[in-house]
Design a protein around this motif. Structure first.
Motif, PDB file in Angstrom:
ATOM      1  N   SER A   1     156.858  21.153  45.220  1.00 54.08           N
ATOM      2  CA  SER A   1     156.287  22.220  46.054  1.00 54.08           C
ATOM      3  C   SER A   1     157.022  22.260  47.390  1.00 54.08           C
ATOM      4  CB  SER A   1     154.797  21.953  46.306  1.00 54.08           C
ATOM      5  OG  SER A   1     154.649  20.790  47.122  1.00 54.08           O
ATOM      6  N   GLY A   2     156.749  23.320  48.174  1.00 55.34           N
ATOM      7  CA  GLY A   2     157.388  23.438  49.477  1.00 55.34           C
ATOM      8  C   GLY A   2     157.072  22.269  50.389  1.00 55.34           C
ATOM      9  N   GLY A   3     155.823  21.835  50.380  1.00 57.29           N
ATOM     10  CA  GLY A   3     155.427  20.708  51.208  1.00 57.29           C
ATOM     11  C   GLY A   3     156.100  19.420  50.784  1.00 57.29           C
ATOM     12  N   MET A   4     156.234  19.220  49.467  1.00 57.11           N
ATOM     13  CA  MET A   4     156.896  18.014  48.962  1.00 57.11           C
ATOM     14  C   MET A   4     158.373  17.998  49.332  1.00 57.11           C
ATOM     15  SD  MET A   4     155.134  17.844  45.179  1.00 57.11           S
ATOM     16  CE  MET A   4     156.072  16.432  44.588  1.00 57.11           C
ATOM     17  N   ARG A   5     159.014  19.158  49.245  1.00 56.73           N
ATOM     18  CA  ARG A   5     160.429  19.232  49.616  1.00 56.73           C
ATOM     19  C   ARG A   5     160.621  18.904  51.091  1.00 56.73           C
ATOM     20  NH1 ARG A   5     163.175  24.327  46.375  1.00 56.73           N
ATOM     21  NH2 ARG A   5     161.964  24.094  44.467  1.00 56.73           N
ATOM     22  N   ARG A   6     159.727  19.417  51.919  1.00 57.44           N
ATOM     23  CA  ARG A   6     159.860  19.158  53.347  1.00 57.44           C
ATOM     24  C   ARG A   6     159.597  17.684  53.648  1.00 57.44           C
ATOM     25  NH1 ARG A   6     162.908  20.705  57.013  1.00 57.44           N
ATOM     26  NH2 ARG A   6     162.305  22.893  57.012  1.00 57.44           N
ATOM     27  N   ARG A   7     158.630  17.086  52.962  1.00 50.99           N
ATOM     28  CA  ARG A   7     158.386  15.654  53.151  1.00 50.99           C
ATOM     29  C   ARG A   7     159.605  14.835  52.736  1.00 50.99           C
ATOM     30  NH1 ARG A   7     153.619  13.922  49.851  1.00 50.99           N
ATOM     31  NH2 ARG A   7     153.375  16.033  49.090  1.00 50.99           N
ATOM     32  N   LEU A   8     160.225  15.219  51.612  1.00 50.59           N
ATOM     33  CA  LEU A   8     161.436  14.531  51.170  1.00 50.59           C
ATOM     34  C   LEU A   8     162.556  14.717  52.187  1.00 50.59           C
ATOM     35  CD1 LEU A   8     163.017  12.960  49.017  1.00 50.59           C
ATOM     36  CD2 LEU A   8     163.546  15.161  47.927  1.00 50.59           C
ATOM     37  N   ASP A   9     162.685  15.912  52.721  1.00 51.70           N
ATOM     38  CA  ASP A   9     163.715  16.206  53.710  1.00 51.70           C
ATOM     39  C   ASP A   9     163.552  15.318  54.941  1.00 51.70           C
ATOM     40  OD1 ASP A   9     165.951  17.641  54.598  1.00 51.70           O
ATOM     41  OD2 ASP A   9     164.729  19.094  55.660  1.00 51.70           O
ATOM     42  N   ILE A  10     162.316  15.179  55.413  1.00 56.08           N
ATOM     43  CA  ILE A  10     162.058  14.316  56.575  1.00 56.08           C
ATOM     44  C   ILE A  10     162.322  12.856  56.214  1.00 56.08           C
ATOM     45  CG2 ILE A  10     160.304  13.507  58.193  1.00 56.08           C
ATOM     46  CD1 ILE A  10     159.034  16.309  58.009  1.00 56.08           C
ATOM     47  N   ALA A  11     161.926  12.458  54.994  1.00 55.92           N
ATOM     48  CA  ALA A  11     162.195  11.086  54.550  1.00 55.92           C
ATOM     49  C   ALA A  11     163.690  10.799  54.552  1.00 55.92           C
ATOM     50  CB  ALA A  11     161.616  10.862  53.150  1.00 55.92           C
ATOM     51  N   MET A  12     164.493  11.763  54.096  1.00 49.52           N
ATOM     52  CA  MET A  12     165.947  11.588  54.089  1.00 49.52           C
ATOM     53  C   MET A  12     166.483  11.440  55.508  1.00 49.52           C
ATOM     54  SD  MET A  12     166.804  14.338  51.054  1.00 49.52           S
ATOM     55  CE  MET A  12     168.578  14.369  51.295  1.00 49.52           C
ATOM     56  N   SER A  13     165.856  12.103  56.450  1.00 46.30           N
ATOM     57  CA  SER A  13     166.280  12.002  57.847  1.00 46.30           C
ATOM     58  C   SER A  13     165.991  10.625  58.434  1.00 46.30           C
ATOM     59  CB  SER A  13     165.574  13.067  58.695  1.00 46.30           C
ATOM     60  OG  SER A  13     165.981  14.357  58.322  1.00 46.30           O
TER      61      SER A  13
END
Length: 232
Positions: A136-148
Motif C-alpha cells: 500500500s502507499g503507507g507501506m511504501r512510504r514506511r519502507l522508503d523511510i526505513a531505507m533512509s
C-alpha cells in the motif's frame, strides 16, 4: 540544552530573475522534529536541497551536524539522509531486498540483519518477502523511510513525506516520524499541512515568499495571526 543539529544564517538563492530564498535564518535542535511549513513555491524544496548539498546557496551559511554544506559536503552527506516527496523504492524487489541492497551499497556488516531489524522496527516484517509492487502507499512510504535510516544517519530530511497519501497512510507515516526521535534522530520535515506540523513538530517555522515569517513552538505560534489565516 540540546546541541544545534542545523544552523542557517542569511541563506539566499535565486534562479535567474526569480529570488526564491531571501535571507533565511533558523536553528534546529538535535533530536527534535522541526517542521518547515509553506505553500507550493515558498522555497521549501530549494532549502532542503541546499541543506543536503544538492544545491549551492548564493549567499549565507548553512551548518549541518557541525559541517558547512558548501565547504564540507562529503562530511554532511555521510551524516544525513533524504527522503523526497515520492517513495524511491524498487517495486520489483521485495522489501527485504530493497533494504539489503542499500545496506550493501553502504558497505555495512551483515546487511540482511540490518534489513530485518528495520523491517521489524517499521512493522513490515510480515511483508518482507513480498514484491513492493503489492504494498500500500503507507507501506511504501514506511519502507522508503526505513531505507533512509540504513547506516543510522544523525539527521533525516523528509520533504513532504505524506504527499499523495490517503488519511490512513498519512497516520502511518506520522507514527513512524514520531518514533524516529526516540532513537535520537533529528527530523527536518517540510509540509504544506498545518495539521501535520501541529501533530509532529517540536518547533514550526513558516516559510512565505522566501522568508521565515514565524518560528517557534506550537504554543508560541498559536496567537500569530498568519498561522491563524493559514488554518482557514
Amino acid at each position: 540544552m540540546r546541541n544545534k543539529a542545523i544552523q542557517v544564517k542569511g541563506l539566499q538563492k535565486s534562479y535567474k530573475q526569480l529570488h526564491v530564498l531571501k535571507g533565511v535564518d533558523f536553528d534546529v535542535e538535535a533530536g527534535s522534529i522541526f517542521a518547515l511549513l509553506g505553500s507550493n513555491g515558498a522555497g521549501k524544496t530549494t532549502l532542503v536541497k541546499i541543506l543536503t548539498t544538492l544545491l549551492k546557496p548564493d549567499d549565507g551559511t548553512a551548518i549541518v551536524n557541525g559541517f558547512d554544506v558548501v565547504e564540507e559536503t562529503d562530511k554532511v552527506r555521510k551524516s544525513i539522509s533524504l527522503t523526497g516527496q515520492f517513495a524511491a523504492v524498487d517495486e520489483i524487489l521485495t522489501g527485504r531486498e530493497n533494504l539489503t541492497m542499500i545496506a550493501k551499497l553502504r558497505h555495512l556488516n551483515n546487511p540482511r540483519q540490518v534489513a530485518d531489524d528495520l523491517l521489524n522496527r517499521f512493522g513490515l516484517i510480515d511483508a518482507a518477502n513480498r514484491s513492493v509492487s503489492t504494498y500500500s502507499g503507507g507501506m511504501r512510504r514506511r519502507l522508503d523511510i526505513a531505507m533512509s535510516l540504513v547506516g543510522n544517519p544523525q539527521i533525516i530530511f523528509l520533504d513532504e513525506p505524506t504527499t499523495g497519501l490517503d488519511p490512513e497512510a498519512r497516520l502511518e507515516v506520522w507514527k513512524v516520524v514520531q518514533e524516529l526521535t526516540e532513537q535520537g534522530t533529528t527530523v527536518f520535515l517540510t509540509t504544506q499541512y498545518l495539521e501535520e506540523a501541529e501533530q509532529l513538530a517540536d518547533r514550526i517555522a513558516i516559510l512565505h515568499e522566501g522568508k521565515i515569517i514565524a518560528n517557534g513552538t506550537l504554543a508560541d505560534l498559536k496567537n500569530f495571526s498568519l498561522l491563524q489565516r493559514w488554518s482557514m
